[in-house]
Design a protein around this motif. Structure first.
Motif, PDB file in Angstrom:
ATOM      1  N   PRO A 193       3.191  11.183  -4.350  1.00 15.53           N
ATOM      2  CA  PRO A 193       3.712  10.462  -5.445  1.00 15.53           C
ATOM      3  C   PRO A 193       3.447   8.972  -5.415  1.00 15.53           C
ATOM      4  CG  PRO A 193       5.094  12.364  -5.062  1.00 15.53           C
ATOM      5  CD  PRO A 193       4.295  12.242  -3.724  1.00 15.53           C
ATOM      6  N   GLY A 194       4.045   8.470  -4.046  1.00 16.47           N
ATOM      7  CA  GLY A 194       4.191   7.169  -3.888  1.00 16.47           C
ATOM      8  C   GLY A 194       2.903   6.355  -3.706  1.00 16.47           C
ATOM      9  N   MET A 244       1.381   6.314  -7.403  1.00 13.05           N
ATOM     10  CA  MET A 244       2.081   5.102  -7.918  1.00 13.05           C
ATOM     11  C   MET A 244       1.354   3.857  -7.450  1.00 13.05           C
ATOM     12  SD  MET A 244       4.482   5.771 -10.547  1.00 13.05           S
ATOM     13  CE  MET A 244       2.888   7.091 -11.079  1.00 13.05           C
ATOM     14  N   LEU A 245       1.259   3.619  -6.287  1.00 14.02           N
ATOM     15  CA  LEU A 245       0.757   2.428  -5.633  1.00 14.02           C
ATOM     16  C   LEU A 245      -0.623   2.057  -6.222  1.00 14.02           C
ATOM     17  CD1 LEU A 245       0.816   0.075  -3.773  1.00 14.02           C
ATOM     18  CD2 LEU A 245       0.097   1.617  -1.851  1.00 14.02           C
ATOM     19  N   THR A 254       3.024   5.362 -16.866  1.00 14.31           N
ATOM     20  CA  THR A 254       2.619   4.266 -15.882  1.00 14.31           C
ATOM     21  C   THR A 254       1.422   3.666 -16.265  1.00 14.31           C
ATOM     22  OG1 THR A 254       4.042   5.480 -14.333  1.00 14.31           O
ATOM     23  CG2 THR A 254       2.519   3.862 -13.428  1.00 14.31           C
ATOM     24  N   VAL A 309       6.332  -1.965  -4.864  1.00 17.62           N
ATOM     25  CA  VAL A 309       6.246  -0.715  -4.521  1.00 17.62           C
ATOM     26  C   VAL A 309       6.325  -0.100  -3.253  1.00 17.62           C
ATOM     27  CG1 VAL A 309       4.326   1.152  -4.704  1.00 17.62           C
ATOM     28  CG2 VAL A 309       4.263  -0.674  -6.418  1.00 17.62           C
ATOM     29  N   SER A 334       8.472   4.375  -2.158  1.00 19.69           N
ATOM     30  CA  SER A 334       7.313   5.093  -2.255  1.00 19.69           C
ATOM     31  C   SER A 334       6.904   5.977  -0.862  1.00 19.69           C
ATOM     32  CB  SER A 334       5.993   4.067  -2.154  1.00 19.69           C
ATOM     33  OG  SER A 334       6.201   3.365  -3.489  1.00 19.69           O
ATOM     34  N   VAL A 378      10.570  -0.501  -9.693  1.00 19.06           N
ATOM     35  CA  VAL A 378       9.629   0.556  -9.313  1.00 19.06           C
ATOM     36  C   VAL A 378      10.230   1.815  -8.730  1.00 19.06           C
ATOM     37  CG1 VAL A 378       7.711   1.046  -7.619  1.00 19.06           C
ATOM     38  CG2 VAL A 378       7.878  -1.287  -8.764  1.00 19.06           C
ATOM     39  N   VAL A 387       9.040   5.720  -9.309  1.00 18.17           N
ATOM     40  CA  VAL A 387       8.399   6.420  -8.351  1.00 18.17           C
ATOM     41  C   VAL A 387       9.282   7.743  -8.042  1.00 18.17           C
ATOM     42  CG1 VAL A 387       8.428   6.781  -5.748  1.00 18.17           C
ATOM     43  CG2 VAL A 387       7.380   4.578  -6.674  1.00 18.17           C
ATOM     44  N   SER A 388      10.634   7.420  -8.349  1.00 14.42           N
ATOM     45  CA  SER A 388      11.727   8.682  -8.430  1.00 14.42           C
ATOM     46  C   SER A 388      11.288   9.738  -9.261  1.00 14.42           C
ATOM     47  CB  SER A 388      13.084   8.187  -8.485  1.00 14.42           C
ATOM     48  OG  SER A 388      14.092   9.179  -8.740  1.00 14.42           O
ATOM     49  N   ARG A 440       8.064  11.424  -8.267  1.00  7.38           N
ATOM     50  CA  ARG A 440       8.294  12.331  -7.264  1.00  7.38           C
ATOM     51  C   ARG A 440       9.277  13.655  -7.698  1.00  7.38           C
ATOM     52  NH1 ARG A 440      10.248   9.228  -3.431  1.00  7.38           N
ATOM     53  NH2 ARG A 440       8.017   9.041  -2.492  1.00  7.38           N
ATOM     54  N   SER A 473      15.163   7.321 -15.354  1.00  7.92           N
ATOM     55  CA  SER A 473      13.739   6.981 -14.992  1.00  7.92           C
ATOM     56  C   SER A 473      12.798   6.655 -16.243  1.00  7.92           C
ATOM     57  CB  SER A 473      13.128   7.988 -14.103  1.00  7.92           C
ATOM     58  OG  SER A 473      13.708   8.074 -12.914  1.00  7.92           O
TER      59      SER A 473
END
Length: 253
Positions: free
Chosen positions: A61-62, A65-66, A146, A179, A184, A204, A208-209, A212, A226
């Protein structure tokens, strides 16, 4: 709503994306593979599991997102900056198209590109680790929000930037460090209490939370928080875009 105008802007931006489809497809695959080699193999050999999830799967997931955040900002900022640079922005402003239709065209295209990258990385990750998505609907919602919110941020950066160097300033010096420091590749609970408090000031962390959580049901902050965080960020970006077009800041001058 001028749908043909929105579609024209959207199609033009997507055509630029598909002209470099090989780079757009191969680059994230290679980058993701390198992350898995470095983090998954090197660090994963020392960290077996994080909160009951294998480390290789935990970082997926990190990674998504990145890439999604940086790609959304990059595509949206360049998409609106280039018309400013060559002067065609004035043709767009003089056309019978309001600011909402302009934003929908540019931001919609940038969000679509970022979404494509996210799907590509998710597919690539499936070759390295065994992934199970516990809440697929929530995952799609977080991914779409996002892509949209950071495309809006990229649009604002493209309006603000006065040269090509400034286009990369915020993504490289602000977004990417946030990030990496936003959980992440690790859980916030692994940090000392003092650093956990500092981490919660990083916006961020909430993105990310929540993302995930949609995979593993694990979250550093409550899922409702979130969702409120990303909704608030999107609202702020929309308000900023509205103000830009109302005042003509760095558009008409």
């Amino acid at each position: 709503m001028n749908l043909p105008a929105i579609w024209a802007i959207y199609k033009f931006e997507m055509a630029r994306f598909f002209r470099s489809i090989l780079q757009s497809f191969v680059s994230p695959v290679i980058s993701t593979s390198l992350y898995f080699v470095v983090f998954g193999a090197a660090i994963g050999s020392r960290i077996d599991q994080v909160e009951g999830v294998s480390y290789g799967a935990f970082i997926v997931p990190g990674l998504i997102m990145l890439s999604v955040m940086t790609q959304a900002i990059s595509n949206a900022s360049f998409g609106i900056y280039f018309p400013k640079f060559i002067g065609t922005i004035y043709e767009l402003l003089s056309a019978p198209v309001n600011f909402l239709e302009i934003v929908l065209g540019f931001v919609g295209a940038a969000a679509t590109k970022a979404l494509f990258i996210g799907v590509v990385i998710l597919g690539t990750a499936a070759f390295f680790v065994d992934l199970q998505i516990m809440h697929p609907v929530a995952m799609v919602i977080f991914l779409l929000l996002t892509c949209m919110s950071f495309s809006l941020l990229g649009f604002i950066i493209g309006i603000w930037a006065r040269n090509f160097e400034q286009l990369q300033l915020v993504p490289l010096l602000v977004v990417t460090p946030l990030v990496f420091l936003g959980g992440s590749f690790y859980s916030i609970s692994m940090l000392p209490p003092a650093w956990q408090t500092v981490a919660y000031f990083n916006p961020v962390v909430y993105l990310v939370s929540g993302f995930r959580w949609s995979f593993f049901g694990l979250a550093d902050v409550p899922i409702a928080v979130s969702l409120l965080a990303i909704a608030g960020f999107t609202a702020i970006c929309l308000a900023a875009v509205w103000w830009i077009f109302k005042t003509g800041w760095r558009i008409r001058t």
